[in-house]
Write a protein that holds these residues in place. Structure first.
Motif, PDB file in Angstrom:
ATOM      1  N   ALA A 221     110.566  51.496  67.473  1.00  0.00           N
ATOM      2  CA  ALA A 221     109.191  51.061  67.748  1.00  0.00           C
ATOM      3  C   ALA A 221     108.232  51.577  66.684  1.00  0.00           C
ATOM      4  CB  ALA A 221     108.766  51.541  69.138  1.00  0.00           C
ATOM      5  N   GLU A 222     108.437  52.817  66.247  1.00  0.00           N
ATOM      6  CA  GLU A 222     107.567  53.378  65.217  1.00  0.00           C
ATOM      7  C   GLU A 222     107.813  52.713  63.866  1.00  0.00           C
ATOM      8  OE1 GLU A 222     105.058  55.533  65.556  1.00  0.00           O
ATOM      9  OE2 GLU A 222     105.407  55.368  67.715  1.00  0.00           O
ATOM     10  N   VAL A 223     109.097  52.470  63.550  1.00  0.00           N
ATOM     11  CA  VAL A 223     109.432  51.833  62.273  1.00  0.00           C
ATOM     12  C   VAL A 223     108.808  50.453  62.180  1.00  0.00           C
ATOM     13  CG1 VAL A 223     111.327  50.855  60.918  1.00  0.00           C
ATOM     14  CG2 VAL A 223     111.536  53.144  61.890  1.00  0.00           C
ATOM     15  N   PHE A 224     108.821  49.706  63.273  1.00  0.00           N
ATOM     16  CA  PHE A 224     108.278  48.347  63.260  1.00  0.00           C
ATOM     17  C   PHE A 224     106.769  48.315  63.061  1.00  0.00           C
ATOM     18  CE2 PHE A 224     111.971  46.281  65.791  1.00  0.00           C
ATOM     19  CZ  PHE A 224     112.673  46.119  64.614  1.00  0.00           C
ATOM     20  N   LYS A 225     106.105  49.441  63.235  1.00  0.00           N
ATOM     21  CA  LYS A 225     104.661  49.490  62.994  1.00  0.00           C
ATOM     22  C   LYS A 225     104.344  49.615  61.511  1.00  0.00           C
ATOM     23  CE  LYS A 225     103.571  51.663  67.461  1.00  0.00           C
ATOM     24  NZ  LYS A 225     103.050  52.897  68.118  1.00  0.00           N
ATOM     25  N   GLY A 226     105.339  50.019  60.723  1.00  0.00           N
ATOM     26  CA  GLY A 226     105.115  50.200  59.301  1.00  0.00           C
ATOM     27  C   GLY A 226     105.042  48.890  58.554  1.00  0.00           C
TER      28      GLY A 226
ATOM     29  N   ALA B 199     106.911  45.231  59.774  1.00  0.00           N
ATOM     30  CA  ALA B 199     105.987  44.677  60.774  1.00  0.00           C
ATOM     31  C   ALA B 199     105.984  43.155  60.827  1.00  0.00           C
ATOM     32  CB  ALA B 199     104.570  45.198  60.514  1.00  0.00           C
ATOM     33  N   ALA B 200     106.176  42.498  59.675  1.00  0.00           N
ATOM     34  CA  ALA B 200     106.083  41.031  59.638  1.00  0.00           C
ATOM     35  C   ALA B 200     107.450  40.349  59.739  1.00  0.00           C
ATOM     36  CB  ALA B 200     105.384  40.595  58.353  1.00  0.00           C
ATOM     37  N   THR B 201     108.487  41.088  60.067  1.00  0.00           N
ATOM     38  CA  THR B 201     109.823  40.486  60.151  1.00  0.00           C
ATOM     39  C   THR B 201     110.061  39.875  61.530  1.00  0.00           C
ATOM     40  OG1 THR B 201     110.854  42.531  60.929  1.00  0.00           O
ATOM     41  CG2 THR B 201     110.754  42.181  58.539  1.00  0.00           C
TER      42      THR B 201
END
Length: 326
Positions: free
Chosen positions: A274-279, A283-285
């Motif tokens: 969840a934290e990685v996806f905020k980077g 984020a746009a994947t």
């Protein structure tokens, strides 16, 4: 799917097809598998005949006299030894050998690729069993020059390779019958996996992230254990065009458009999806939009031991949740 430790009496021939980005494995890989199977048969035949001389993956003759004190190097080697019921013979393991839990109580000889011969030999082993890739090379050379037998076990990234590994280790320690039971159970699990993933009509694209270096992901390309596991699960490796583990840019991640991101849940490689996806990199994947971050234990996912078909099944279930898996 049956767990190998609970299905020792399972019989059946392996029927799993090994995919390579939608195609059957190349002739070269099939030949490598055939050589592994032949080597395993040679070990087993010698042990059954009562012979003391075996040959390891490099054709070196190994005299098997005593396997009462084993140094096990490589997570798969350790797992197989426990599956064969000889965990009490293991005097030491490398730091990758974290399964089963009992292995954590054993003395440690360091990381499998950074061995010190003096430390290994100080434990007075009667035999050293090491998976291919253990090292450094001069450490293996030093160990082989000693009086303690050193058996190097091939580490092919295929169902046949996993099964051959089991049979070679079993023959090395004089447990051919037990090894055959484990090998047959694992063959049956790979066959069951093949039937499960045959239901996948369109492969989804995923990427495996080994680490983040200054925000840039270190990803798995072709000829890696992570790539092989994705093939077993009928998953398209978003970075199959690179070889080995390489860092990639945020632009490359966006261009690859992975529908899932696979992480290791282990020690320094433990990620919070969840934290990685905020980077900005992820984020746009599509993976971030679908919140599909898959965390799996590193030894479980990449160890290529008896649990490999179970790990591939779990990976397939995470990426294809619509499959009706038992």
């Amino acid at each position: 799917m049956k767990n190998y430790a609970q299905s020792m009496t399972c019989r059946g021939r392996i029927q799993a097809a090994t995919w390579h980005r939608g195609r059957i494995v190349t002739v070269a890989r099939q030949m490598a598998c055939a050589l592994l199977i032949a080597a395993a048969a040679g070990f087993a035949g010698a042990a059954q005949a009562g012979a003391e001389t075996l040959k390891d993956m490099r054709g070196r003759e190994i005299v098997r006299q005593d396997s009462s004190r084993i140094v096990s190097i490589g997570s798969a080697v350790t797992e197989i030894l426990y599956a064969l019921g000889v965990g009490d013979r293991i005097v030491a393991v490398d730091t990758t050998s974290t399964y089963p839990a009992a292995a954590n109580a054993k003395a440690k000889v360091g990381y499998m690729r950074a061995l010190a011969p003096e430390g290994v030999l100080s434990l007075s082993p009667s035999v050293i069993i090491a998976v291919e890739g253990s090292g450094p090379p001069d450490a293996i050379t030093a160990l082989e020059a000693g009086r303690v037998p050193v058996v190097l076990v091939p580490d092919a990234k295929s169902p046949e390779g996993v099964v051959a590994k089991i049979r070679i280790i079993a023959a090395t320690i004089g447990k051919v019958e037990e090894g055959e039971a484990v090998a047959k159970a694992v063959e049956a699990d790979f066959a069951a996996l093949a039937k499960i993933v045959a239901a996948v009509k369109a492969e989804r694209k995923a990427m495996f992230v080994l680490a983040l270096r200054d925000g840039a992901p270190l990803v798995a390309g072709d000829d890696t254990t992570a790539d092989a596991m994705m093939r077993f699960a009928r998953v398209d490796n978003a970075f199959h065009e690179i070889k080995g583990y390489k860092p990639v840019s945020g632009e490359a991640v966006l261009a690859a458009a992975p529908e899932a991101v696979i992480f290791m849940r282990e020690r320094e490689h433990d990620f919070n999806g969840a934290e990685v996806f905020k980077g900005p990199v992820f984020a746009a994947t599509p993976a971030a939009r679908n919140n599909r971050a898959i965390a799996m234990g590193g030894v479980y996912l990449l160890g290529f031991g008896p649990r490999t078909p179970d790990a591939a099944r779990d990976l397939a279930a995470a990426i294809y949740p619509e499959l009706s898996l038992p």
